[in-house]
Design a protein around this motif. Structure first.
Motif, PDB file in Angstrom:
ATOM      1  N   GLU A 104      54.721  24.050  59.864  1.00 40.49           N
ATOM      2  CA  GLU A 104      54.053  24.886  58.879  1.00 40.49           C
ATOM      3  C   GLU A 104      52.915  24.141  58.182  1.00 40.49           C
ATOM      4  O   GLU A 104      52.910  22.911  58.119  1.00 40.49           O
ATOM      5  CB  GLU A 104      55.047  25.359  57.810  1.00 40.49           C
ATOM      6  N   GLN A 105      51.961  24.922  57.631  1.00 44.23           N
ATOM      7  CA  GLN A 105      50.953  24.377  56.721  1.00 44.23           C
ATOM      8  C   GLN A 105      51.609  24.141  55.372  1.00 44.23           C
ATOM      9  O   GLN A 105      52.130  25.072  54.760  1.00 44.23           O
ATOM     10  CB  GLN A 105      49.780  25.342  56.598  1.00 44.23           C
ATOM     11  N   MET A 106      51.593  22.902  54.917  1.00 39.23           N
ATOM     12  CA  MET A 106      52.286  22.553  53.686  1.00 39.23           C
ATOM     13  C   MET A 106      51.383  22.637  52.463  1.00 39.23           C
ATOM     14  O   MET A 106      51.824  22.344  51.352  1.00 39.23           O
ATOM     15  CB  MET A 106      52.863  21.128  53.801  1.00 39.23           C
ATOM     16  N   GLU A 107      50.126  23.018  52.670  1.00 45.73           N
ATOM     17  CA  GLU A 107      49.191  23.173  51.547  1.00 45.73           C
ATOM     18  C   GLU A 107      48.138  24.189  51.929  1.00 45.73           C
ATOM     19  O   GLU A 107      47.957  24.507  53.118  1.00 45.73           O
ATOM     20  CB  GLU A 107      48.540  21.833  51.200  1.00 45.73           C
ATOM     21  N   ALA A 108      47.458  24.711  50.933  1.00 43.89           N
ATOM     22  CA  ALA A 108      46.370  25.654  51.179  1.00 43.89           C
ATOM     23  C   ALA A 108      45.127  24.899  51.637  1.00 43.89           C
ATOM     24  O   ALA A 108      44.927  23.727  51.271  1.00 43.89           O
ATOM     25  CB  ALA A 108      46.061  26.441  49.917  1.00 43.89           C
ATOM     26  N   PRO A 109      44.267  25.511  52.452  1.00 41.87           N
ATOM     27  CA  PRO A 109      43.032  24.832  52.877  1.00 41.87           C
ATOM     28  C   PRO A 109      42.187  24.352  51.707  1.00 41.87           C
ATOM     29  O   PRO A 109      41.525  23.305  51.795  1.00 41.87           O
ATOM     30  CB  PRO A 109      42.307  25.917  53.692  1.00 41.87           C
ATOM     31  N   SER A 110      42.216  25.089  50.588  1.00 41.79           N
ATOM     32  CA  SER A 110      41.422  24.673  49.426  1.00 41.79           C
ATOM     33  C   SER A 110      41.906  23.329  48.882  1.00 41.79           C
ATOM     34  O   SER A 110      41.108  22.521  48.390  1.00 41.79           O
ATOM     35  CB  SER A 110      41.491  25.739  48.337  1.00 41.79           C
ATOM     36  N   GLU A 111      43.208  23.091  48.959  1.00 43.38           N
ATOM     37  CA  GLU A 111      43.736  21.804  48.511  1.00 43.38           C
ATOM     38  C   GLU A 111      43.282  20.687  49.431  1.00 43.38           C
ATOM     39  O   GLU A 111      42.981  19.580  48.985  1.00 43.38           O
ATOM     40  CB  GLU A 111      45.270  21.863  48.464  1.00 43.38           C
ATOM     41  N   ALA A 112      43.259  20.969  50.729  1.00 44.30           N
ATOM     42  CA  ALA A 112      42.819  19.948  51.679  1.00 44.30           C
ATOM     43  C   ALA A 112      41.357  19.583  51.454  1.00 44.30           C
ATOM     44  O   ALA A 112      40.982  18.407  51.554  1.00 44.30           O
ATOM     45  CB  ALA A 112      43.029  20.446  53.103  1.00 44.30           C
ATOM     46  N   ARG A 113      40.531  20.577  51.132  1.00 40.89           N
ATOM     47  CA  ARG A 113      39.096  20.313  50.933  1.00 40.89           C
ATOM     48  C   ARG A 113      38.833  19.405  49.742  1.00 40.89           C
ATOM     49  O   ARG A 113      37.786  18.761  49.670  1.00 40.89           O
ATOM     50  CB  ARG A 113      38.339  21.634  50.793  1.00 40.89           C
ATOM     51  N   LYS A 114      39.777  19.352  48.805  1.00 48.75           N
ATOM     52  CA  LYS A 114      39.594  18.460  47.662  1.00 48.75           C
ATOM     53  C   LYS A 114      39.604  16.989  48.098  1.00 48.75           C
ATOM     54  O   LYS A 114      39.098  16.126  47.378  1.00 48.75           O
ATOM     55  CB  LYS A 114      40.695  18.697  46.630  1.00 48.75           C
ATOM     56  N   ARG A 115      40.203  16.711  49.262  1.00 46.32           N
ATOM     57  CA  ARG A 115      40.239  15.330  49.759  1.00 46.32           C
ATOM     58  C   ARG A 115      39.005  14.994  50.590  1.00 46.32           C
ATOM     59  O   ARG A 115      38.864  13.873  51.054  1.00 46.32           O
ATOM     60  CB  ARG A 115      41.486  15.116  50.613  1.00 46.32           C
ATOM     61  N   GLY A 116      38.153  15.982  50.799  1.00 48.79           N
ATOM     62  CA  GLY A 116      36.950  15.744  51.590  1.00 48.79           C
ATOM     63  C   GLY A 116      36.714  16.910  52.527  1.00 48.79           C
ATOM     64  O   GLY A 116      37.641  17.624  52.917  1.00 48.79           O
ATOM     65  N   SER A 117      35.460  17.095  52.914  1.00 46.32           N
ATOM     66  CA  SER A 117      35.111  18.261  53.726  1.00 46.32           C
ATOM     67  C   SER A 117      35.761  18.220  55.102  1.00 46.32           C
ATOM     68  O   SER A 117      35.948  19.260  55.736  1.00 46.32           O
ATOM     69  CB  SER A 117      33.590  18.347  53.873  1.00 46.32           C
ATOM     70  N   LYS A 118      36.095  17.039  55.604  1.00 48.12           N
ATOM     71  CA  LYS A 118      36.689  16.923  56.943  1.00 48.12           C
ATOM     72  C   LYS A 118      38.199  16.698  56.900  1.00 48.12           C
ATOM     73  O   LYS A 118      38.809  16.426  57.931  1.00 48.12           O
ATOM     74  CB  LYS A 118      36.026  15.774  57.706  1.00 48.12           C
ATOM     75  N   ALA A 119      38.792  16.824  55.736  1.00 41.81           N
ATOM     76  CA  ALA A 119      40.240  16.615  55.617  1.00 41.81           C
ATOM     77  C   ALA A 119      40.995  17.716  56.354  1.00 41.81           C
ATOM     78  O   ALA A 119      40.565  18.878  56.375  1.00 41.81           O
ATOM     79  CB  ALA A 119      40.651  16.592  54.149  1.00 41.81           C
ATOM     80  N   VAL A 120      42.111  17.347  56.958  1.00 36.79           N
ATOM     81  CA  VAL A 120      42.938  18.289  57.720  1.00 36.79           C
ATOM     82  C   VAL A 120      44.085  18.767  56.843  1.00 36.79           C
ATOM     83  O   VAL A 120      44.694  17.980  56.102  1.00 36.79           O
ATOM     84  CB  VAL A 120      43.491  17.611  58.999  1.00 36.79           C
ATOM     85  N   VAL A 121      44.374  20.053  56.916  1.00 36.24           N
ATOM     86  CA  VAL A 121      45.506  20.608  56.167  1.00 36.24           C
ATOM     87  C   VAL A 121      46.783  19.888  56.585  1.00 36.24           C
ATOM     88  O   VAL A 121      47.057  19.725  57.775  1.00 36.24           O
ATOM     89  CB  VAL A 121      45.637  22.124  56.437  1.00 36.24           C
ATOM     90  N   HIS A 122      47.568  19.478  55.597  1.00 40.45           N
ATOM     91  CA  HIS A 122      48.821  18.784  55.895  1.00 40.45           C
ATOM     92  C   HIS A 122      49.829  19.762  56.495  1.00 40.45           C
ATOM     93  O   HIS A 122      50.048  20.858  55.978  1.00 40.45           O
ATOM     94  CB  HIS A 122      49.395  18.158  54.627  1.00 40.45           C
ATOM     95  N   ARG A 123      50.430  19.377  57.613  1.00 41.16           N
ATOM     96  CA  ARG A 123      51.439  20.192  58.279  1.00 41.16           C
ATOM     97  C   ARG A 123      52.668  19.349  58.547  1.00 41.16           C
ATOM     98  O   ARG A 123      52.579  18.139  58.744  1.00 41.16           O
ATOM     99  CB  ARG A 123      50.915  20.775  59.602  1.00 41.16           C
ATOM    100  N   ASP A 124      53.825  20.031  58.614  1.00 45.80           N
ATOM    101  CA  ASP A 124      55.060  19.318  58.908  1.00 45.80           C
ATOM    102  C   ASP A 124      56.068  20.297  59.502  1.00 45.80           C
ATOM    103  O   ASP A 124      56.014  21.501  59.245  1.00 45.80           O
ATOM    104  CB  ASP A 124      55.637  18.686  57.638  1.00 45.80           C
TER     105      ASP A 124
END
Length: 897
Positions: A104-124
């Motif tokens: 599953e995606q463990m965070e929203a894409p907007s949260e991932a973008r806060k780490r940088g434009s190329k950050a990948v959504v955390h999944r587990d």
């Protein structure tokens, strides 16, 4: 045997992550953690599958196989399924024996973008879905249990541990190696865990063959008792298992396999499990897989529920009650006292039709509390599961009030029902939970908590404010605008844009008084344009923030409320499970009483004798089918006595085909199952000395997968009966020896009958077409002949379906062939050949002259050698390398003597 699902990871299974994109590297990491599962990788509104997983899923599910990018110069196969349709696809995969890992995606894409434009959504991976660990209603049969079993063998003892994750029940059964197959088959598991070492053991393989579940091989190290005990203690959150009972080493080992598997598949979530219920060798009637199939106890020989004994008697009105009844029929008891307690409950409810009707009406409105609790504890539940718990608690309160007080000895319910009613009494904590859900949960909540809308109006004031702002923001803004106009005397209009949010706007001329500094003013200048001036107020700024966040806040408050309720359910999981079990047990008792009334059943007398005495017994399934067509059913008596005092120990049943021999045999075996399951039986009277093992060899079948002919299969099953049946067993055999030459078959049938009579001393019904076996009545002390009556009328054969004393004079095979539609010329020729053979009696050899049929003493068992004794005493799993070497030298020394 079912092939294990566990396969070691290979380069083909888990490709290298070298040179991949960040997303694909994330997928490969998830795949490496679950190499034997198909990984569903969440990407927005789809679960995507890649590489081999995509190829397998496209074939298994019939979905399109496409490509996405390249990996090491090769196209990456890809397939996908929509998020909303996942359950349907999972169900199809699981039915085909696959495992699935949900990433599953463990965070929203907007949260991932806060780490940088190329950050990948955390999944587990949040869960591994296997046949034995299903909990969702959409994947389960509501009226059937879904069990995960584990098998272990330690020091010559076997054990089966079983968990029904969807209801939280756990069983641990220690048994002999001979009873492993019967014990495992009694649970009908969907999935069986086995230490890989046991796959080399033929006896274990045979037991797994009959289990009906998908087999999973686990490392032998997971079955070691010390580590297993630690995992089970961690699963239950206890310092010691001693409080649950004195477990045998094999039981701890099997429970440890279950615990290890749950840790892996549930991704760290701890399910709500009841303490393991222990039952030893003598707790339940042992019924091996071949007998279950032959008697069609819970499934027909085609694998269907419809047409089985269980389907015939099932009058339950709840899914939990249906599962409880299925367990009673699948695992009848062996203790006369326990059986009679169940019969007391059925008899009491049978005598009180009005109360039984009210009870069943109340139960009919109930819900599946056990499965709702399990889903909520595992984090998979939703508002509808809370509604199910609310309904169950409310129904429990109402049902308890239907019964008279237990202290009234004449009219009060028996002990088994009193125990159920005690579990229905709501504790203060459950009472508060019911009150909260009754007040705070809407009548028909949505399926998912994330959708909101399940908290009742007025339950939380802050939620009401957020909803009001979200749903009625125009009216709120208009009210504020009117107040601002009245206070300032200026014709304001409330406007909104993406930069300023909500603001008050008026013309430049009208704004002039507000722009002059006149002390404290609630209106704050924000912006001046050519023709308009814009103001705000503290209230408007706060309202702007509230309105923009109202929807999110409403969902957050509802989510917080749901989590509070879920946590409360988790803390009350065991009393809720006990309540669910009580409702299910009441439903099962009432259903058996309802069925007993329908079929005019009678309470069997259960004791410790070796008696089997049935007056006017009827086959429950066949009778239902016959009466549905408007025809009567012919009842029959059946009498056997293992001691030989009141009746014969073995009955030879003869008669033509189609006369009802097989029905008669199965009928009496099923009456044993019903009686020991605590049910009334379709008969005028029945007395039964409890049976420890039930055996049925009725009908022909082969096992081509293992290279066994029909005759070989018959002999294997007969051998199991002869080696396991005791003087307390009940055996029905049909046409033993028919699959080989006439005299070979007759010889085998004769010898088997003698062995069952003389050595096993078991109660036996032995149907045969070898009329020579009728001579056993005069040769053995406790044998009688029965025949299924038939008459010829005008050249046709009429079946009377009556079991009468005495042997049949002929088989009427030619007449049966005529009834079956065999061409007249063939029937005529068969009559000619039969007349000729019957006329050549002089050529027949008297059976009394054959030494084959002289009663012989059994050969003494061969004595084991010193090497064999020493080898038998060795436990390979418990030897250190040095001890193993010493044992080898010791065996070599013994071999030289």
């Amino acid at each position: 045997m079912n092939a294990p699902l566990v396969h070691p990871p290979t380069a083909d299974t888990v490709p290298s992550s070298e040179g991949t994109t960040p997303v694909m590297a994330q997928f490969l990491a998830a795949k490496a953690s679950q190499p034997d599962a198909i990984v569903f990788f969440r990407m927005g509104d789809f679960y995507e599958l890649f590489f081999k997983d995509a190829e397998i899923a496209s074939k298994a599910l019939g979905i399109t196989l496409t490509k996405r990018g390249k990996h090491q110069g090769q196209d990456i196969p890809m397939a996908g399924v929509p998020v909303h349709a996942l359950d349907g696809y999972l169900a199809r995969l699981i039915r085909q024996g696959f495992k699935a890992a949900i990433c599953e995606q463990m965070e929203a894409p907007s949260e991932a973008r806060k780490r940088g434009s190329k950050a990948v959504v955390h999944r587990d991976i949040v869960r591994v879905v296997t046949p034995g660990t299903l909990t969702e209603d959409s994947l389960l049969d509501a009226r059937g249990a879904n069990r995960l079993a584990a098998v272990s063998v330690r020091k010559g003892r076997a054990a089966v541990a079983v968990v029904e994750l969807s209801a939280g029940s756990v069983d641990a059964v220690a048994c002999s190696l001979e009873d492993l197959g019967a014990t495992l088959a009694s649970f009908r598991p969907s999935e069986v865990l086995v230490p890989d070492r046991l796959f080399s053991d033929e006896a274990t393989k045979a037991a797994l063959d009959g289990s009906g579940g998908v087999v999973q091989a686990l490392p032998q190290a997971l079955a070691e008792p010390v580590g297993a005990r630690v995992r089970v203690e961690r699963l239950y959150g206890v310092a010691s298992l001693d409080g649950f009972g004195a477990f045998e080493e094999a039981e701890v080992s099997a429970l440890g396999l279950i615990a290890a598997y749950l840790e892996t598949t549930q991704a760290g979530k701890i399910p709500a499990l009841s303490p393991p219920r222990r039952s030893g060798d003598s707790g339940f009637l042992a019924i091996d897989p071949a007998t279950r199939l032959s008697l069609e106890i819970d499934r027909t020989q085609r694998g269907e529920r419809e047409g089985s004994l269980l389907a015939c008697i099932d009058r339950t009105v709840t899914s939990g009650g249906a599962r409880a009844l299925a367990e009673r029929i699948a695992r009848p008891l062996c203790d006369p006292a326990a059986i009679n307690h169940g019969l007391d409950a059925v008899e009491w409810l049978l005598a009180r039709r009005d109360l039984r009707r009210d009870l069943r009406d109340g139960l009919r409105a109930s819900s599946d509390v056990a499965r709702a609790v399990s889903r909520l504890v595992l984090g998979r539940g939703g508002p509808r599961d809370l509604a199910a718990i609310r309904t169950g608690l409310s129904i429990a309160e109402g049902i308890a009030g239907l019964f008279p007080p237990a202290r009234e000895p004449l009219s009060g319910p028996p002990a088994r029902l009193v125990a159920c009613l005690d579990r229905l009494a709501l504790s203060p904590d459950l009472g508060r939970l019911l009150a909260d859900l009754a007040q705070g949960l809407v009548a028909e909540p949505p399926h998912l908590a994330r959708d909101g809308g399940f908290v009742a109006p007025g339950y939380r004031p802050e939620l009401e404010e957020a909803r009001r702002l979200r749903d009625d923001s125009r009216r709120v803004v208009a009210d504020l605008e009117a107040r601002a106009v009245a206070e300032a005397g200026v014709p304001f209009k409330v406007r909104h844009n993406a930069v300023l949010g909500y603001f008050l706007e008026t013309s430049a001329r009208a704004a002039e008084p507000l722009l002059r500094p006149t002390g404290e003013s609630p209106f704050i200048h924000r912006q001046t344009l050519a023709n308009q001036v814009r103001f705000t107020t503290v209230e408007l700024s706060e309202l702007d923030a509230k309105i923009s966040q109202a929807g999110y806040r409403a969902l957050a408050i509802e989510g917080e409320t749901f989590e509070t309720w879920r946590t409360t359910v988790q803390s009350q999981a065991r009393p809720l499970q006990a309540l669910a079990e009580a409702l299910a047990e009441l439903d099962a008792h009432a259903a058996l009483a309802e069925w007993a009334e329908e079929v005019d059943g009678v309470r069997p007398v259960i004791d410790d004798s070796l008696c089997f005495d049935v007056t006017a017994g009827r086959h429950p399934v066949v009778e239902a089918a016959v009466r549905s067509q408007g025809d009567p059913y012919t009842p029959n008596d059946g009498r056997l006595d293992g001691s030989g005092a009141a009746a014969s120990r073995l009955s030879i049943v003869t008669g033509p085909n189609m006369a009802g021999k097989s029905t008669f045999l199965r009928q009496n075996a099923l009456l044993v199952v019903l009686a020991q399951a605590g049910a009334f039986v379709p008969a005028k009277a029945m007395r039964l000395g409890v049976v420890d093992r039930l055996f049925s060899r009725v009908g022909a079948g082969d096992d081509l997968a293992r290279g066994r002919s029909t005759f070989m299969t018959e002999m294997v099953e007969t051998a199991a009966i002869l080696t396991q049946a005791t003087d307390r067993s009940f055996v029905v055999l049909d046409e033993i020896g028919r699959g080989t030459a006439t005299y070979d078959g007759l010889a085998i049938a004769w010898a088997v009958a003698e062995a069952l009579h003389d050595h096993n001393r078991t109660r036996t019904l032995f149907a045969t077409h070898y009329h020579e076996l009728a001579g056993l009545e005069t040769r053995l002390a406790h044998v009688c002949n029965l025949s299924m009556a038939a008459r010829e009328w005008n050249g046709d054969l009429v079946f009377l379906h009556e079991a009468r004393p005495g042997a049949a004079d002929r088989s009427y095979g030619v007449q049966v062939a005529k009834l079956a539609g065999v061409p007249a010329a063939v029937v005529s020729r068969a009559r000619e050949v039969l007349d000729r053979l019957e006329g050549e009696k002089a050529a027949a050899i008297s059976l009394d002259d054959l030494p084959l049929f002289a009663v012989t003493e059994p050969a003494p068992p061969p004595r084991s050698s010193a090497v064999e004794d020493a080898l038998q005493a060795i436990e390979p799993d418990e030897l250190s390398p040095r001890e193993a070497l010493e044992a080898l030298y010791r065996l070599k020394g013994l071999g030289r003597r």
